[in-house]
Design a protein around this motif. Structure first.
Motif, short mmCIF file in Angstrom:
data_model
loop_
_atom_site.label_atom_id
_atom_site.label_comp_id
_atom_site.label_asym_id
_atom_site.label_seq_id
_atom_site.Cartn_x
_atom_site.Cartn_y
_atom_site.Cartn_z
N MET A 1 0.83 -1.21 0.00
CA MET A 1 0.00 0.00 0.00
C MET A 1 0.86 1.26 0.00
SD MET A 1 -2.93 1.55 0.03
CE MET A 1 -4.17 0.31 0.44
N ALA A 2 1.92 1.24 0.84
CA ALA A 2 2.78 2.42 0.94
C ALA A 2 3.45 2.73 -0.38
CB ALA A 2 3.82 2.22 2.04
N ASP A 3 3.96 1.67 -1.05
CA ASP A 3 4.64 1.88 -2.33
C ASP A 3 3.67 2.43 -3.37
OD1 ASP A 3 6.84 -1.01 -2.10
OD2 ASP A 3 7.00 1.00 -1.26
N GLN A 4 2.44 1.91 -3.39
CA GLN A 4 1.44 2.39 -4.34
C GLN A 4 1.08 3.85 -4.06
OE1 GLN A 4 0.17 0.87 -7.10
NE2 GLN A 4 1.78 -0.63 -6.64
N SER A 5 1.04 4.20 -2.78
CA SER A 5 0.74 5.57 -2.40
C SER A 5 1.83 6.51 -2.91
CB SER A 5 0.63 5.68 -0.87
OG SER A 5 0.43 7.02 -0.48
N ILE A 6 3.09 6.14 -2.74
CA ILE A 6 4.20 6.97 -3.20
C ILE A 6 4.17 7.10 -4.72
CG2 ILE A 6 6.71 7.05 -3.45
CD1 ILE A 6 5.85 7.86 -0.72
N ILE A 7 3.89 6.02 -5.41
CA ILE A 7 3.81 6.06 -6.88
C ILE A 7 2.73 7.03 -7.33
CG2 ILE A 7 3.20 4.70 -8.93
CD1 ILE A 7 4.55 2.30 -7.55
N ARG A 8 1.57 6.95 -6.67
CA ARG A 8 0.45 7.82 -7.03
C ARG A 8 0.82 9.30 -6.79
NH1 ARG A 8 -5.42 7.63 -6.99
NH2 ARG A 8 -6.10 9.82 -7.04
N ILE A 9 1.39 9.59 -5.63
CA ILE A 9 1.75 10.98 -5.30
C ILE A 9 2.79 11.51 -6.29
CG2 ILE A 9 2.80 12.49 -3.57
CD1 ILE A 9 1.77 10.44 -1.46
N THR A 10 3.82 10.71 -6.57
CA THR A 10 4.88 11.12 -7.49
C THR A 10 4.32 11.40 -8.87
OG1 THR A 10 6.47 9.76 -6.27
CG2 THR A 10 7.11 10.47 -8.47
N LYS A 11 3.40 10.56 -9.32
CA LYS A 11 2.76 10.75 -10.63
C LYS A 11 1.99 12.06 -10.68
CE LYS A 11 -0.42 8.39 -13.85
NZ LYS A 11 -1.51 9.41 -13.87
N GLU A 12 1.23 12.36 -9.63
CA GLU A 12 0.43 13.57 -9.61
C GLU A 12 1.31 14.83 -9.57
OE1 GLU A 12 -2.57 13.59 -6.63
OE2 GLU A 12 -3.43 11.68 -7.25
N ILE A 13 2.37 14.77 -8.79
CA ILE A 13 3.29 15.91 -8.72
C ILE A 13 3.93 16.14 -10.09
CG2 ILE A 13 5.47 16.74 -7.76
CD1 ILE A 13 4.72 15.31 -5.15
N GLY A 14 4.38 15.06 -10.72
CA GLY A 14 5.02 15.17 -12.04
C GLY A 14 4.08 15.77 -13.07
N GLU A 15 2.81 15.36 -13.05
CA GLU A 15 1.83 15.89 -14.02
C GLU A 15 1.62 17.38 -13.81
OE1 GLU A 15 -1.55 13.43 -13.34
OE2 GLU A 15 -0.87 11.82 -14.69
N LEU A 16 1.56 17.80 -12.56
CA LEU A 16 1.38 19.23 -12.29
C LEU A 16 2.62 20.04 -12.69
CD1 LEU A 16 -0.53 19.36 -8.88
CD2 LEU A 16 -1.15 20.58 -10.97
N GLN A 17 3.80 19.48 -12.46
CA GLN A 17 5.03 20.20 -12.81
C GLN A 17 5.21 20.30 -14.32
OE1 GLN A 17 7.93 17.95 -10.52
NE2 GLN A 17 7.91 19.47 -8.88
N ARG A 18 4.65 19.38 -15.06
CA ARG A 18 4.72 19.44 -16.53
C ARG A 18 3.55 20.18 -17.14
NH1 ARG A 18 6.18 14.06 -15.49
NH2 ARG A 18 4.06 13.35 -15.96
N SER A 19 2.59 20.54 -16.31
CA SER A 19 1.37 21.19 -16.79
C SER A 19 1.65 22.60 -17.30
CB SER A 19 0.34 21.23 -15.67
OG SER A 19 -0.76 22.04 -16.01
N SER A 20 0.80 23.04 -18.20
CA SER A 20 0.91 24.41 -18.72
C SER A 20 0.04 25.38 -17.93
CB SER A 20 0.49 24.45 -20.20
OG SER A 20 -0.86 23.99 -20.35
N ASP A 21 -0.57 24.90 -16.82
CA ASP A 21 -1.39 25.76 -15.98
C ASP A 21 -0.50 26.81 -15.32
OD1 ASP A 21 -2.99 26.94 -13.98
OD2 ASP A 21 -4.23 25.14 -13.87
#
Length: 454
Positions: A1-21
């Motif tokens: 569960m912990a590893d999946q949580s980290i993967i999910r958080i990392t993915k969301e942060i990366g998407e926001l950092q690459r976003s054009s918003d």
């Protein structure tokens, strides 16, 4: 569960950092992805317009099954409540965070994420934030309408004072502790001699004691974008309230959860101008620091010199007739000559574009300026372009140049109020057909002047 949580958080942060918003930014320190700093830039046509509001987001180990905790950190050290739902203590009341009882279906779900949380908070920053107070519909009488007007007025003032001016002064070392403390409590008028400009050349800094400020460079660049809008906001507000006039306390504000103070737009304008002057001086200082870096043969100096040679050669081989040179052989100061494309509003124009690089590039992004300025809805009155390089290739100077030219030459841009960097040109460009004609005439006039000045 912990590893999946980290993967999910990392993915969301990366998407926001690459976003054009242009209104959201996130960062985390080292590898601690569970503790995130977030920045929300206040929406256009609200009292929060182009303000810089920071939040601390802490993800628990059960994320995304359970929502993270979110704390507002732009509160003037716990003295300012920026919204009925954003307390001076930093508490953010939202149903999706479990901090407010919402309607059925508004609670947290694993389908939501960091971006949806930030957008929900941003939605609280509306044109009439008084409406966020429970029971607003039942209390919409004459006195309540006056309260709404007064609430909007003081949020506008404190957005400028706390989220913008106070933050930039802190970054630039423009205010002493005593003055900052006095202003926070009483809004005492300060004078130029009260300000001190701290030079990193004169003091040794212990990195372990320096606060982590991941948005420092971003806020400096955005300040330069929105400076004209800030000035316009202050000038308009000066006609509506008087210096020394006290804020009105709202019915929902308690003694320890309020926004108290007095209006002093004259002082805010002076401080705003001081910040602009300090940022211009900082850009000029980079040139001197750059020559020192060149003489030392630093990695940044060698990299910029290499990129310069490549881009200059590409201009020679390409179809375009643009040119680029180093000012006094300094790889940290590029001067690009842009020739307007035929059959466009820029036909015949010759513009110098000065690009100043920091010795800390790419952590600090370049400062770009048209000299002389060109009249354009994406260029400030002072000549600073609003452009968006590829966020994943910030170290590539070619990406910056291409993004600058794309912003200048885009024929059918999508309306985006976050690019409002020249209030008058923006209003004319997106106004009526007659307004657009006026805009084109002003643009052509600035193109003609560029030829006369070259």
């Amino acid at each position: 569960m912990a590893d999946q949580s980290i993967i999910r958080i990392t993915k969301e942060i990366g998407e926001l950092q690459r976003s054009s918003d242009l209104s959201l930014a996130v960062a985390f320190r080292d590898r601690d992805v569970r503790n995130v700093k977030a920045l929300i830039i206040g929406p256009h046509e609200t009292p929060y317009e182009f303000g810089f509001f920071e939040f601390s987001v802490k993800f628990n180990k059960e994320y995304p099954r359970k929502s993270p905790s979110v704390t507002a950190t732009t509160t003037n050290s716990g003295r300012c409540r920026f919204n009925p739902n954003i307390y001076s203590s930093g508490k953010v009341c939202l149903s999706i965070l479990g901090t407010w009882r919402g309607e059925r279906g508004e609670e947290w779900s694993a389908a939501q994420g960091l971006e949806s949380i930030l957008l929900s908070i941003q939605s609280l920053m509306s044109s009439n934030p008084y409406e966020n107070e429970p029971g607003f519909e039942e209390a919409n009488d004459i006195s309540d309408k006056e309260n709404q007007k007064c609430y909007i007025a003081k949020i506008r003032h404190e957005t400028l004072r706390i989220s913008i001016i106070q933050k930039l002064e802190e970054y630039l070392g423009l205010s002493s502790t005593s003055i900052a403390s006095a202003n926070a409590q009483t809004q005492t008028v300060a004078h130029p001699e009260d300000y001190e400009y701290d030079s990193e050349d004169d003091i040794d800094i212990d990195d372990s004691s320096v606060p982590w400020e991941p948005f420092k460079d971003l806020l400096k660049r955005r300040f330069l974008w929105y400076y004209d809008s800030y000035v316009q906001t202050i000038q308009k507000a000066m006609q509506e309230v008087s210096d020394g006039q006290s804020f009105t306390r709202m019915p929902f504000e308690g003694s320890n959860n309020t926004m108290d103070g007095v209006f002093n737009y004259t002082e805010l304008l002076r401080r705003l101008n001081n910040i602009k002057a300090a940022l211009d001086a900082e850009s000029a200082k980079w040139a001197t620091e750059g020559l020192s870096s060149k003489n030392k043969g630093t990695t940044v100096a060698v990299n910029l010199a290499r990129q310069f040679d490549q881009i200059k050669e590409a201009f020679k081989r390409g179809d375009v007739t643009h040119n680029v040179e180093l000012e006094n052989g300094n790889p940290f100061v590029w001067v690009m000559t842009y020739f307007g494309r035929p059959m466009t509003n820029f036909d015949g124009g010759i513009f110098r574009i000065r690009i100043n690089f920091s010795p800390r590039f790419p952590e600090e992004q370049p400062r770009v300026k048209f000299d002389p300025p060109v009249y354009h809805h994406r260029i400030t009155a002072d000549g600073i372009p609003c452009y968006f390089p590829n966020p994943s290739r910030r170290e590539d100077v070619k990406q910056h140049i291409e993004a600058i030219l794309a912003a200048l030459e885009e024929e059918s841009p999508r309306y985006d109020p976050r690019t409002l960097v020249n209030p008058e040109a923006h209003r004319l460009y997106w106004g009526s057909p007659e307004d657009r004609k006026v805009y084109n005439r002003k643009l052509r006039r600035s193109v003609q002047q560029s030829m006369d000045n070259f």
